[in-house]
Design a protein around this motif. Sequence first.
Motif, PDB file in Angstrom:
ATOM      1  N   GLN A 164       0.836  -1.202   0.000  1.00 29.34           N
ATOM      2  CA  GLN A 164       0.000   0.000   0.000  1.00 29.34           C
ATOM      3  C   GLN A 164       0.874   1.258   0.000  1.00 29.34           C
ATOM      4  OE1 GLN A 164      -3.416   0.137   2.608  1.00 29.34           O
ATOM      5  NE2 GLN A 164      -2.937  -1.919   3.368  1.00 29.34           N
ATOM      6  N   PHE A 165       0.407   2.271  -0.707  1.00 30.78           N
ATOM      7  CA  PHE A 165       1.138   3.535  -0.787  1.00 30.78           C
ATOM      8  C   PHE A 165       0.212   4.716  -0.509  1.00 30.78           C
ATOM      9  CE2 PHE A 165       3.441   0.461  -3.236  1.00 30.78           C
ATOM     10  CZ  PHE A 165       4.755   0.680  -2.870  1.00 30.78           C
ATOM     11  N   GLN A 166       0.691   5.620   0.339  1.00 30.33           N
ATOM     12  CA  GLN A 166      -0.006   6.881   0.633  1.00 30.33           C
ATOM     13  C   GLN A 166       0.764   7.990  -0.073  1.00 30.33           C
ATOM     14  OE1 GLN A 166      -2.892   7.621   2.731  1.00 30.33           O
ATOM     15  NE2 GLN A 166      -2.602   9.418   1.455  1.00 30.33           N
ATOM     16  N   PRO A 167       0.203   8.542  -1.147  1.00 29.91           N
ATOM     17  CA  PRO A 167       0.918   9.609  -1.861  1.00 29.91           C
ATOM     18  C   PRO A 167       0.958  10.889  -1.033  1.00 29.91           C
ATOM     19  CG  PRO A 167      -1.005   8.828  -3.112  1.00 29.91           C
ATOM     20  CD  PRO A 167      -1.090   8.240  -1.747  1.00 29.91           C
ATOM     21  N   LYS A 168       1.954  11.706  -1.309  1.00 34.01           N
ATOM     22  CA  LYS A 168       1.962  13.057  -0.750  1.00 34.01           C
ATOM     23  C   LYS A 168       0.824  13.838  -1.406  1.00 34.01           C
ATOM     24  CE  LYS A 168       6.823  13.122   0.463  1.00 34.01           C
ATOM     25  NZ  LYS A 168       8.174  13.615   0.124  1.00 34.01           N
ATOM     26  N   PRO A 169       0.339  14.889  -0.749  1.00 39.14           N
ATOM     27  CA  PRO A 169      -0.790  15.646  -1.312  1.00 39.14           C
ATOM     28  C   PRO A 169      -0.550  16.063  -2.758  1.00 39.14           C
ATOM     29  CG  PRO A 169      -0.311  16.396   0.914  1.00 39.14           C
ATOM     30  CD  PRO A 169       0.782  15.429   0.541  1.00 39.14           C
ATOM     31  N   GLY A 170      -1.534  15.788  -3.610  1.00 34.97           N
ATOM     32  CA  GLY A 170      -1.456  16.171  -5.018  1.00 34.97           C
ATOM     33  C   GLY A 170      -0.580  15.275  -5.881  1.00 34.97           C
ATOM     34  N   LYS A 171      -0.037  14.202  -5.293  1.00 38.37           N
ATOM     35  CA  LYS A 171       0.905  13.364  -6.040  1.00 38.37           C
ATOM     36  C   LYS A 171       0.335  11.994  -6.403  1.00 38.37           C
ATOM     37  CE  LYS A 171       4.269  16.341  -5.881  1.00 38.37           C
ATOM     38  NZ  LYS A 171       4.686  17.017  -7.124  1.00 38.37           N
ATOM     39  N   GLU A 172      -0.975  11.778  -6.206  1.00 38.46           N
ATOM     40  CA  GLU A 172      -1.549  10.446  -6.403  1.00 38.46           C
ATOM     41  C   GLU A 172      -1.419   9.953  -7.844  1.00 38.46           C
ATOM     42  OE1 GLU A 172      -5.626   7.897  -5.501  1.00 38.46           O
ATOM     43  OE2 GLU A 172      -5.279   9.795  -4.473  1.00 38.46           O
ATOM     44  N   LYS A 173      -1.798  10.796  -8.815  1.00 36.72           N
ATOM     45  CA  LYS A 173      -1.729  10.369 -10.224  1.00 36.72           C
ATOM     46  C   LYS A 173      -0.300  10.060 -10.642  1.00 36.72           C
ATOM     47  CE  LYS A 173      -5.856  12.524 -12.146  1.00 36.72           C
ATOM     48  NZ  LYS A 173      -6.404  13.636 -12.930  1.00 36.72           N
ATOM     49  N   GLU A 174       0.617  10.914 -10.210  1.00 36.30           N
ATOM     50  CA  GLU A 174       2.025  10.754 -10.578  1.00 36.30           C
ATOM     51  C   GLU A 174       2.592   9.456  -9.978  1.00 36.30           C
ATOM     52  OE1 GLU A 174       6.148  13.394 -10.487  1.00 36.30           O
ATOM     53  OE2 GLU A 174       4.299  14.248  -9.665  1.00 36.30           O
ATOM     54  N   LEU A 175       2.291   9.199  -8.703  1.00 36.15           N
ATOM     55  CA  LEU A 175       2.779   7.990  -8.052  1.00 36.15           C
ATOM     56  C   LEU A 175       2.165   6.746  -8.697  1.00 36.15           C
ATOM     57  CD1 LEU A 175       4.473   6.607  -5.894  1.00 36.15           C
ATOM     58  CD2 LEU A 175       2.588   6.965  -4.277  1.00 36.15           C
ATOM     59  N   PHE A 176       0.880   6.812  -9.024  1.00 36.04           N
ATOM     60  CA  PHE A 176       0.217   5.674  -9.671  1.00 36.04           C
ATOM     61  C   PHE A 176       0.911   5.343 -10.996  1.00 36.04           C
ATOM     62  CE2 PHE A 176      -3.125   3.504 -12.110  1.00 36.04           C
ATOM     63  CZ  PHE A 176      -3.572   2.582 -11.186  1.00 36.04           C
ATOM     64  N   GLN A 177       1.250   6.373 -11.771  1.00 33.46           N
ATOM     65  CA  GLN A 177       1.919   6.161 -13.061  1.00 33.46           C
ATOM     66  C   GLN A 177       3.299   5.542 -12.876  1.00 33.46           C
ATOM     67  OE1 GLN A 177       1.627  10.107 -14.758  1.00 33.46           O
ATOM     68  NE2 GLN A 177      -0.225   9.587 -15.900  1.00 33.46           N
ATOM     69  N   VAL A 178       4.029   5.997 -11.869  1.00 26.46           N
ATOM     70  CA  VAL A 178       5.355   5.425 -11.592  1.00 26.46           C
ATOM     71  C   VAL A 178       5.214   3.954 -11.224  1.00 26.46           C
ATOM     72  CG1 VAL A 178       7.317   5.469 -10.009  1.00 26.46           C
ATOM     73  CG2 VAL A 178       6.423   7.609 -10.930  1.00 26.46           C
ATOM     74  N   LEU A 179       4.225   3.639 -10.374  1.00 18.38           N
ATOM     75  CA  LEU A 179       4.015   2.249  -9.964  1.00 18.38           C
ATOM     76  C   LEU A 179       3.592   1.387 -11.146  1.00 18.38           C
ATOM     77  CD1 LEU A 179       2.345   2.969  -6.530  1.00 18.38           C
ATOM     78  CD2 LEU A 179       4.554   1.848  -6.896  1.00 18.38           C
ATOM     79  N   GLN A 180       2.759   1.919 -12.022  1.00 19.76           N
ATOM     80  CA  GLN A 180       2.371   1.172 -13.229  1.00 19.76           C
ATOM     81  C   GLN A 180       3.589   0.840 -14.082  1.00 19.76           C
ATOM     82  OE1 GLN A 180      -0.720   3.672 -15.066  1.00 19.76           O
ATOM     83  NE2 GLN A 180      -2.067   1.894 -14.954  1.00 19.76           N
ATOM     84  N   SER A 181       4.566   1.730 -14.087  1.00 22.05           N
ATOM     85  CA  SER A 181       5.757   1.508 -14.923  1.00 22.05           C
ATOM     86  C   SER A 181       6.593   0.330 -14.431  1.00 22.05           C
ATOM     87  CB  SER A 181       6.615   2.777 -14.974  1.00 22.05           C
ATOM     88  OG  SER A 181       7.340   2.952 -13.764  1.00 22.05           O
ATOM     89  N   LEU A 182       6.359  -0.134 -13.196  1.00 17.82           N
ATOM     90  CA  LEU A 182       7.081  -1.294 -12.664  1.00 17.82           C
ATOM     91  C   LEU A 182       6.468  -2.616 -13.131  1.00 17.82           C
ATOM     92  CD1 LEU A 182       7.529  -0.143  -8.952  1.00 17.82           C
ATOM     93  CD2 LEU A 182       9.173   0.088 -10.831  1.00 17.82           C
ATOM     94  N   GLU A 183       5.236  -2.564 -13.635  1.00 15.47           N
ATOM     95  CA  GLU A 183       4.524  -3.795 -13.985  1.00 15.47           C
ATOM     96  C   GLU A 183       5.172  -4.601 -15.120  1.00 15.47           C
ATOM     97  OE1 GLU A 183      -0.046  -2.748 -12.592  1.00 15.47           O
ATOM     98  OE2 GLU A 183       0.466  -2.659 -14.710  1.00 15.47           O
ATOM     99  N   PRO A 184       5.523  -3.994 -16.267  1.00 14.26           N
ATOM    100  CA  PRO A 184       5.967  -4.804 -17.412  1.00 14.26           C
ATOM    101  C   PRO A 184       7.161  -5.705 -17.113  1.00 14.26           C
ATOM    102  CG  PRO A 184       5.497  -2.574 -18.118  1.00 14.26           C
ATOM    103  CD  PRO A 184       5.419  -2.575 -16.620  1.00 14.26           C
ATOM    104  N   ASN A 185       8.186  -5.195 -16.441  1.00 13.78           N
ATOM    105  CA  ASN A 185       9.354  -6.027 -16.140  1.00 13.78           C
ATOM    106  C   ASN A 185       9.037  -7.056 -15.066  1.00 13.78           C
ATOM    107  OD1 ASN A 185      11.108  -4.878 -17.986  1.00 13.78           O
ATOM    108  ND2 ASN A 185      11.761  -3.289 -16.562  1.00 13.78           N
TER     109      ASN A 185
END
Length: 116
Positions: free
Chosen positions: A11-32
């Motif tokens: 589970q991840f708690q983003p900093k305020p206003g950073k939810e979309k950005e963090l979600f995108q970074v986490l998605q980038s870990l999926e393919p490998n």
Amino acid sequence: MMSSKVYCLAQFQPKPGKEKELFQVLQSLEPNTVREDGCIQYRVTRHIQSPFAEGNSFPIVFNEIWANMAAFEAHCQRKEIVDFFNTYCLAKDGLAADWNVCVYSDEPENYDSPKI
């Protein structure tokens, strides 16, 4: 033989206003990660609303299934994953305010596994 599967909720708690950005970074870990031999499931999800599920959760959660503990622990030590935690969680300017990673077994305690 007993079940060796390991289930991880990260589970991840983003900093305020950073939810979309963090979600995108986490998605980038999926393919490998899904290409790792021991990876059965590795999917980042975001918390959504339902009147039938009103519990509390961090807004971003990875739902992971690994073939065994060795596969999970090897994943955690991959450079891409270590770099993610160093850059986005541990660094002062990272995107995550907090995180909570837990692993689970589907096997009852003292499970009487069949002898094969």
